[in-house]
Scaffold this active site. Sequence first.
Site, PDB file in Angstrom:
ATOM      1  N   GLU A   1      16.313 -39.231  -3.069  1.00 11.98           N
ATOM      2  CA  GLU A   1      14.901 -39.068  -2.776  1.00 11.98           C
ATOM      3  C   GLU A   1      14.062 -39.494  -3.980  1.00 11.98           C
ATOM      4  OE1 GLU A   1      11.847 -35.695  -0.945  1.00 11.98           O
ATOM      5  OE2 GLU A   1      13.997 -35.297  -1.125  1.00 11.98           O
TER       6      GLU A   1
ATOM      7  N   GLU B   1      15.028 -24.597   3.712  1.00 11.97           N
ATOM      8  CA  GLU B   1      15.375 -25.940   3.255  1.00 11.97           C
ATOM      9  C   GLU B   1      16.125 -25.776   1.934  1.00 11.97           C
ATOM     10  OE1 GLU B   1      12.989 -30.166   2.764  1.00 11.97           O
ATOM     11  OE2 GLU B   1      12.082 -28.352   1.914  1.00 11.97           O
TER      12      GLU B   1
END
Length: 608
Positions: A353, A262
């Site tokens: 986010e 990721e």
Amino acid sequence: TQPIIVTTTTAPQQGGSGSGQQGGNGSGSGQQGGAQDLKEVLNSKVSKWGDANGDGGVDMGDVVLIMQSLANPNKYSLKDAGAFNADVSEAGGGITANDALTIQKYLLGSVTKLPESYAENIKTVTAPATTTRATTTTAKPTTTTKATTKAPSQASGQKFSVKNGQNQFKGDSDGYSYEIWLDQTGGSGSMTLGNGGTFDTEWSAQVSKGNFLARRGMDFDRTKKATDVGKITLDYAADYSASSQGNSRLCVYGWMTDPLVEYYIIEDWVNWCPQPQGGSKTVTIDGAQYEIFTLDHYGPTILDNQSRNFKQYFSVRKSKRTSGSITVSDHFKAWADAGWNIGNLTEVALNVEGWESSGKANVSKLTIDVSGGGQGGNTQQGGNTQQGGNTQQGGAQVQAGKKLCAISFDDGASAQSTSDPGYRIINALAENNMTATFFNVGSWIKTEQQIKYEYQKGMEVANHTQTHPHLGQLGSGQVRSEWEQCNSKLKSIIGAEPSHLMRLPYLESNGTVQSALYDVPLISCAIDTKDWNNASTNDIVNTIKQAAQNGSLEGAIVLCHENYATTAAAMEQVLPWLAQNGYQNVNISDMAKAHGKTLAGGQVHTRA
């Protein structure tokens, strides 16, 4: 390989009605007058009745996906469009096992038209809610030109809201993927799509472990390492702010596979940013300094809903900003130069986010440009680059303007002499300027020479397990071993990576198989010639001709076996006929690429 037909008479209800979402076009109640009006609305949202997986056809692949989504909605969620398409029994009443049963009856001819029925009292027109972030988007990648060259669609103005149990929306529009996600601990958020890659978002997740994200970007098909895709440039501008409570970030985000990684390129943040737990390095990219470092992480991934250990790669800009141009590929190169393992690229997206925070962002500009290496999933001009990553020798190129099909052949390598059916089939394909996928069983290979010959002729050398077992009766480790043993044997024979595809023995699959082979596209079929069941040469030829004449052959994966003389004779007859009627048979990976489709790992594919 005799197929198994799934049947059921139970009718479990999938989830709830979500937030009143109308195919992803708003967060209102979905009420539009009487039942007849709602019936018309429902029809307007269906692209093709029965097409649950969005591949343009109706076949057993749609049945399998519906049953998977009911059995494990966290792992196998239907997209909004697929949920509308699949609701063919009491349409408007939601997805149940009866929808899968109706499609089976339709395929068998006992139902002549879809939908079979409408719900008596349609009260809302809503797509079933997806329930997990840890799934893979399989949206069609765009071409290697700027995504903003696409004509604007009706995406602008679409609004998605997450709260009260509806925690995710995913899809693609205007050439860009999108996702909005909220952890189920609470809070709320929304995302409104603009033209191209632009979007507005706001959130309030000021609760314990509250987590929210909204992002848009470009998906890749995992066939190329991130450093081999080419030059990737992302231009963006965002008006971004967040609360003093919690923390938030504005970043480029995505995943790699093999190895699983990721990654984040963090451009701006509020209150907190990840810090290196070990060593770090400062690099200069696009005239700015970034600190790069890795972290070990345990949690959900794009592969499935199981938590796993994986690496996170970070580039953190030392001088924060909310607009500019990022050469994303230079970050991949910097990580590779630092000695980090680079996997196959899945996504490049601009991500907002927030953790235990509230905030908002207006992304007024987002363009992604890919040039040089070629983005995975584009129309393949050469026709020889395989989904599994190997480049076959020789072979026919995919011809522009031809209708494509993929007659494929199981149970090799069966030939002991060049007059046996396996060689006859390979030669018939080559003589008609065609290719095919040959699925070989590791322990059944009679001579390595046949494998080498099909590879030299440009055929796709693919995996049919090591011993051809009933995979559904095996444990996860045994399933994985079956694929790995065959893959290693084929690689040792051809001296290159074989195709990543695997034909399912007996066309059987279940959750264990799909989880164990999370990175392997699992191949079934849309058309079965039944050569395994003593079909004659004429039967095989007529099955294929009828499919061509009724339109179901184009894009279809066709099941044949290489060890029958009847099949070889049928190919010697039908391949010239196909060529004369505007068709070209190609291998499965090339057909997927020519159609701009991604054959996702851990999923069953019947068309490409």
